[in-house]
Design a protein around this motif. Structure first.
Motif, PDB file in Angstrom:
ATOM      1  N   MET A   1      77.986  31.778  39.842  1.00 37.28           N
ATOM      2  CA  MET A   1      77.261  33.035  39.963  1.00 37.28           C
ATOM      3  C   MET A   1      76.002  32.866  40.812  1.00 37.28           C
ATOM      4  N   LEU A   2      75.292  31.761  40.599  1.00 37.97           N
ATOM      5  CA  LEU A   2      74.078  31.514  41.372  1.00 37.97           C
ATOM      6  C   LEU A   2      74.402  31.328  42.851  1.00 37.97           C
ATOM      7  N   GLN A   3      75.508  30.667  43.131  1.00 38.98           N
ATOM      8  CA  GLN A   3      75.947  30.458  44.516  1.00 38.98           C
ATOM      9  C   GLN A   3      76.216  31.806  45.194  1.00 38.98           C
ATOM     10  N   HIS A   4      76.833  32.725  44.457  1.00 38.54           N
ATOM     11  CA  HIS A   4      77.128  34.054  44.990  1.00 38.54           C
ATOM     12  C   HIS A   4      75.838  34.805  45.311  1.00 38.54           C
ATOM     13  N   ARG A   5      74.831  34.695  44.447  1.00 37.34           N
ATOM     14  CA  ARG A   5      73.547  35.364  44.689  1.00 37.34           C
ATOM     15  C   ARG A   5      72.874  34.827  45.942  1.00 37.34           C
ATOM     16  N   ARG A   6      72.902  33.512  46.101  1.00 33.76           N
ATOM     17  CA  ARG A   6      72.273  32.912  47.280  1.00 33.76           C
ATOM     18  C   ARG A   6      72.969  33.362  48.555  1.00 33.76           C
ATOM     19  N   ARG A   7      74.292  33.404  48.515  1.00 37.60           N
ATOM     20  CA  ARG A   7      75.052  33.838  49.685  1.00 37.60           C
ATOM     21  C   ARG A   7      74.760  35.302  49.994  1.00 37.60           C
ATOM     22  N   SER A   8      74.703  36.126  48.979  1.00 36.45           N
ATOM     23  CA  SER A   8      74.403  37.542  49.176  1.00 36.45           C
ATOM     24  C   SER A   8      73.014  37.717  49.771  1.00 36.45           C
ATOM     25  N   GLN A   9      72.058  36.962  49.270  1.00 39.00           N
ATOM     26  CA  GLN A   9      70.699  37.059  49.782  1.00 39.00           C
ATOM     27  C   GLN A   9      70.638  36.604  51.239  1.00 39.00           C
ATOM     28  N   LEU A  10      71.382  35.569  51.574  1.00 41.20           N
ATOM     29  CA  LEU A  10      71.420  35.077  52.946  1.00 41.20           C
ATOM     30  C   LEU A  10      71.973  36.150  53.886  1.00 41.20           C
ATOM     31  N   TYR A  11      73.084  36.798  53.494  1.00 41.89           N
ATOM     32  CA  TYR A  11      73.653  37.862  54.317  1.00 41.89           C
ATOM     33  C   TYR A  11      72.692  39.041  54.440  1.00 41.89           C
ATOM     34  N   TYR A  12      72.027  39.399  53.359  1.00 43.04           N
ATOM     35  CA  TYR A  12      71.061  40.488  53.394  1.00 43.04           C
ATOM     36  C   TYR A  12      69.934  40.170  54.373  1.00 43.04           C
ATOM     37  N   GLN A  13      69.411  38.955  54.323  1.00 43.43           N
ATOM     38  CA  GLN A  13      68.322  38.567  55.213  1.00 43.43           C
ATOM     39  C   GLN A  13      68.779  38.538  56.666  1.00 43.43           C
ATOM     40  N   ALA A  14      70.016  38.095  56.904  1.00 44.80           N
ATOM     41  CA  ALA A  14      70.537  38.068  58.269  1.00 44.80           C
ATOM     42  C   ALA A  14      70.675  39.482  58.837  1.00 44.80           C
ATOM     43  N   VAL A  15      71.229  40.390  58.054  1.00 44.83           N
ATOM     44  CA  VAL A  15      71.382  41.779  58.509  1.00 44.83           C
ATOM     45  C   VAL A  15      70.017  42.420  58.724  1.00 44.83           C
ATOM     46  N   LEU A  16      69.081  42.157  57.842  1.00 37.14           N
ATOM     47  CA  LEU A  16      67.735  42.698  57.988  1.00 37.14           C
ATOM     48  C   LEU A  16      67.078  42.179  59.259  1.00 37.14           C
TER      49      LEU A  16
END
Length: 61
Positions: A1-16
């Motif tokens: 679950m923590l791995q999924h959160r980190r990946r989601s945050q990474l994608y969010y930051q990249a799109v931003l």
């Protein structure tokens, strides 16, 4: 679950980062047009042939 959160945050930051760089480029382009003295309304406004034929917009002189 923590791995999924980190990946989601990474994608969010990249799109931003991509979005903000595009927004900055757009603002700089508008500033350049403004400094040139040309009205922004006339520069880069896409007009379709059908709009011209129907008389919705005037052809640039």
């Amino acid at each position: 679950m923590l791995q999924h959160r980190r990946r989601s945050q990474l994608y969010y930051q990249a799109v931003l980062a991509i979005f903000l760089s595009g927004l900055l480029a757009f603002e700089q382009a508008l500033a350049m047009i403004d400094r040139s003295g040309e009205p922004i309304e006339r520069v880069g406004v896409p007009v379709s042939t059908f709009q011209l034929l129907r008389g919705e917009v005037r052809s640039p002189a």
